[in-house]
Design a protein around this motif. Sequence first.
Motif, PDB file in Angstrom:
ATOM      1  N   PRO A 104       0.896  -1.157   0.277  1.00 29.74           N
ATOM      2  CA  PRO A 104      -0.182   0.123  -0.024  1.00 29.74           C
ATOM      3  C   PRO A 104       0.781   1.421  -0.017  1.00 29.74           C
ATOM      4  N   HIS A 105       0.438   2.827  -0.394  1.00 31.34           N
ATOM      5  CA  HIS A 105       1.091   3.406  -0.532  1.00 31.34           C
ATOM      6  C   HIS A 105       0.548   3.762   1.217  1.00 31.34           C
ATOM      7  N   ASN A 106       2.212   4.541   1.319  1.00 35.21           N
ATOM      8  CA  ASN A 106       2.482   5.356   2.509  1.00 35.21           C
ATOM      9  C   ASN A 106       2.067   4.959   3.994  1.00 35.21           C
ATOM     10  N   LEU A 107       3.306   2.960   3.137  1.00 31.45           N
ATOM     11  CA  LEU A 107       2.984   2.035   4.570  1.00 31.45           C
ATOM     12  C   LEU A 107       3.968   2.340   5.336  1.00 31.45           C
ATOM     13  N   ASN A 108       3.235   1.647   6.418  1.00 33.52           N
ATOM     14  CA  ASN A 108       3.119   1.605   8.033  1.00 33.52           C
ATOM     15  C   ASN A 108       3.046   1.004   9.317  1.00 33.52           C
ATOM     16  N   ILE A 109       3.348   0.523  10.187  1.00 30.37           N
ATOM     17  CA  ILE A 109       2.905  -0.159  11.019  1.00 30.37           C
ATOM     18  C   ILE A 109       1.695  -0.324  11.680  1.00 30.37           C
ATOM     19  N   ARG A 111      -1.959   0.700  10.413  1.00 32.66           N
ATOM     20  CA  ARG A 111      -2.822   0.285   9.872  1.00 32.66           C
ATOM     21  C   ARG A 111      -2.907   1.082   8.133  1.00 32.66           C
ATOM     22  N   ASN A 112      -3.107   0.049   7.654  1.00 27.06           N
ATOM     23  CA  ASN A 112      -3.266   0.431   6.066  1.00 27.06           C
ATOM     24  C   ASN A 112      -3.818  -0.492   5.266  1.00 27.06           C
ATOM     25  N   ASP A 113      -5.173   0.417   4.181  1.00 29.14           N
ATOM     26  CA  ASP A 113      -6.208  -0.477   4.041  1.00 29.14           C
ATOM     27  C   ASP A 113      -5.360  -1.512   2.711  1.00 29.14           C
ATOM     28  N   ASP A 114      -7.040  -1.860   1.641  1.00 31.03           N
ATOM     29  CA  ASP A 114      -6.021  -2.400   0.538  1.00 31.03           C
ATOM     30  C   ASP A 114      -6.049  -2.548  -0.895  1.00 31.03           C
ATOM     31  N   ARG A 115      -6.180  -0.185  -1.024  1.00 34.19           N
ATOM     32  CA  ARG A 115      -6.951   0.347  -1.986  1.00 34.19           C
ATOM     33  C   ARG A 115      -6.249   0.343  -2.816  1.00 34.19           C
ATOM     34  N   SER A 116      -4.348   0.641  -2.521  1.00 34.14           N
ATOM     35  CA  SER A 116      -3.655   0.905  -3.047  1.00 34.14           C
ATOM     36  C   SER A 116      -2.236   0.326  -2.896  1.00 34.14           C
ATOM     37  N   ASP A 117      -1.429   0.121  -4.383  1.00 35.22           N
ATOM     38  CA  ASP A 117      -0.711  -0.284  -4.669  1.00 35.22           C
ATOM     39  C   ASP A 117       0.890  -0.095  -5.405  1.00 35.22           C
ATOM     40  N   ASP A 118       1.997   0.272  -4.483  1.00 36.58           N
ATOM     41  CA  ASP A 118       3.362   0.587  -5.074  1.00 36.58           C
ATOM     42  C   ASP A 118       3.898  -0.438  -6.414  1.00 36.58           C
ATOM     43  N   ILE A 119       3.420  -1.885  -6.389  1.00 35.47           N
ATOM     44  CA  ILE A 119       3.798  -2.694  -6.317  1.00 35.47           C
ATOM     45  C   ILE A 119       3.564  -2.482  -7.902  1.00 35.47           C
ATOM     46  N   THR A 120       2.518  -2.183  -8.608  1.00 35.73           N
ATOM     47  CA  THR A 120       1.875  -1.534  -9.857  1.00 35.73           C
ATOM     48  C   THR A 120       2.760  -0.873 -11.036  1.00 35.73           C
ATOM     49  N   LEU A 121       3.647  -0.304 -10.596  1.00 35.13           N
ATOM     50  CA  LEU A 121       4.042   0.709 -11.148  1.00 35.13           C
ATOM     51  C   LEU A 121       5.950   0.910 -10.721  1.00 35.13           C
ATOM     52  N   LEU A 122       6.187  -0.046 -10.279  1.00 35.14           N
ATOM     53  CA  LEU A 122       7.316  -0.370 -10.185  1.00 35.14           C
ATOM     54  C   LEU A 122       7.806  -2.468 -11.160  1.00 35.14           C
ATOM     55  N   ALA A 123       6.300  -2.886 -11.181  1.00 36.83           N
ATOM     56  CA  ALA A 123       6.605  -3.826 -12.111  1.00 36.83           C
ATOM     57  C   ALA A 123       6.638  -3.100 -13.717  1.00 36.83           C
ATOM     58  N   ILE A 124       5.400  -2.843 -13.916  1.00 40.47           N
ATOM     59  CA  ILE A 124       5.857  -1.866 -14.656  1.00 40.47           C
ATOM     60  C   ILE A 124       6.890  -0.982 -15.508  1.00 40.47           C
ATOM     61  N   ALA A 125       7.802  -0.878 -13.805  1.00 38.10           N
ATOM     62  CA  ALA A 125       9.285   0.035 -14.635  1.00 38.10           C
ATOM     63  C   ALA A 125      10.268  -0.985 -14.711  1.00 38.10           C
ATOM     64  N   GLN A 126      10.363  -2.472 -14.252  1.00 39.97           N
ATOM     65  CA  GLN A 126      11.005  -3.218 -14.353  1.00 39.97           C
ATOM     66  C   GLN A 126      10.704  -4.235 -15.350  1.00 39.97           C
ATOM     67  N   HIS A 127       9.914  -4.315 -16.522  1.00 42.44           N
ATOM     68  CA  HIS A 127       9.446  -4.870 -17.282  1.00 42.44           C
ATOM     69  C   HIS A 127       8.647  -6.727 -17.255  1.00 42.44           C
ATOM     70  N   TRP A 128       8.460  -5.978 -15.575  1.00 39.48           N
ATOM     71  CA  TRP A 128       7.814  -7.284 -16.014  1.00 39.48           C
ATOM     72  C   TRP A 128       5.674  -8.172 -16.889  1.00 39.48           C
ATOM     73  N   PRO A 129       5.791  -8.804 -17.266  1.00 40.07           N
ATOM     74  CA  PRO A 129       5.023  -9.033 -18.161  1.00 40.07           C
ATOM     75  C   PRO A 129       3.717  -8.294 -18.220  1.00 40.07           C
ATOM     76  N   PRO A 130       3.192  -7.870 -19.008  1.00 43.66           N
ATOM     77  CA  PRO A 130       1.233  -7.359 -19.016  1.00 43.66           C
ATOM     78  C   PRO A 130       0.620  -8.560 -17.589  1.00 43.66           C
ATOM     79  N   ARG A 131       0.614  -9.290 -18.086  1.00 43.53           N
ATOM     80  CA  ARG A 131       0.579 -10.568 -17.134  1.00 43.53           C
ATOM     81  C   ARG A 131       0.507 -10.421 -15.719  1.00 43.53           C
ATOM     82  N   THR A 132       1.426 -10.021 -15.115  1.00 43.26           N
ATOM     83  CA  THR A 132       1.827  -8.790 -13.750  1.00 43.26           C
ATOM     84  C   THR A 132       1.094  -8.336 -13.176  1.00 43.26           C
ATOM     85  N   TRP A 133       0.651  -7.411 -13.992  1.00 44.18           N
ATOM     86  CA  TRP A 133       0.826  -5.844 -14.145  1.00 44.18           C
ATOM     87  C   TRP A 133      -0.345  -5.491 -12.679  1.00 44.18           C
ATOM     88  N   PHE A 134      -1.633  -6.695 -13.350  1.00 46.96           N
ATOM     89  CA  PHE A 134      -2.689  -5.807 -12.650  1.00 46.96           C
ATOM     90  C   PHE A 134      -3.276  -7.486 -12.252  1.00 46.96           C
TER      91      PHE A 134
END
Length: 391
Positions: A104-109, A111-134
């Motif tokens: 999640p965005h603004n990760l902390n120990i 309280r976090n919800d599941d509505r955001s995801d920082d890994i998606t941009l990292l996956a795209i930037a690192q050339h992971w296959p499109p099937r992994t993006w979502f």
Amino acid sequence: MTRAGRVLLWGLVLLVIVGLGIFFFVVPQRVEAAMNGVLQPPPYAASDRAKVLHKSIEVADLHADPLLWGRDLVARGTRGQVDIPRLSEGNVALQVFSVVSKSPHNLNIERNDDRSDDITLLAIAQHWPPRTWFSLKERALYQAARLHDMAARSQGKFVIVKSKGDLARFLERRKTERGIVAGLLALEGAQVLEGDPANVDVMFDAGYRMMSAAHFFDTEMGGSAHGVDKGGLTDKGRDMIRRMEAKKMILDIAHASPAQIDDVLAMATRPVVVSHTGVKGTCDNRRNLSDDQLRAIAAKGGLIGIGFWETAICGTDAAAIAKAQSYAAGVIGVDHLALGSDFDGAVATPFDATGLVQITDALLAQGFSDADIGKAMGGNQIRFMLENLPD
């Protein structure tokens, strides 16, 4: 189009190309370098006694996240904390490679919800296959395939273990080939199941042998210590555990909410691990385990992997790691101690994988015997895997 317009257009195209180049080839490396710092660069000093002892034992670590960052772990890296050459230099026999699928965005120990995801941009930037993006399941399958490819290219220096037999054969080889390293695949959070406990079979077939119900947010399987509701196991989570136990997959309760820990220990028929944590006795926060939790996990035959980062140990050196180990040993005994570095887990650590001898030295300073150091540094972890991995 006028000449000035054409110049402007080509200028914009050039800016886009440069921007994309920076996004794909510069940003991921800069992000990793910033998030996985090493507080003291190598080489690392230690006493002569510690150096001799460290070379004689089998070191094993229950948690590291280098697969997230896209590096080729067969090659020695210039950033981050872990790769196969550095593990070999640190005398690591067994390393658990955990896969982070969502953060999640603004990760902390707290309280976090599941509505955001920082890994998606990292996956795209690192050339992971499109099937992994979502798809979190596809991210897990892709990372498992990457580690298997690294093992295939390592010329026998790195092997993935999936069974008791695999590990026993590796340990026999290591008697004469001391530099070789074994890896075991783990999943940090059951969100990769995408809500279906039957996907335990898919993850097992991909090579995963350890998984937790939740990471930094609550999942359909169970509550996180850092989630919104912080609940216990769900019905799907109970189904997941039954399926894992049938496959002899190891259940990890790192990051689990107190309610989830209670539920797991009430139903588990096999020992569990806390792959990376601290203890409230030396570092009191939501991330760490109480004495009662330590005792309950040990009573199930479990292992406690003490982490290396500041939130886990309230310190920034090997002495703080050894202090937490010593405290835990006083509560549950040495046979339940383990290492859980969280190397490359978006944390700063006192050293990289080549500096593990400093923990051996710090444990000597705490008064641990040579035999007990051998257990805490890796003997317990290897024994646990030989007893609990699939046949």
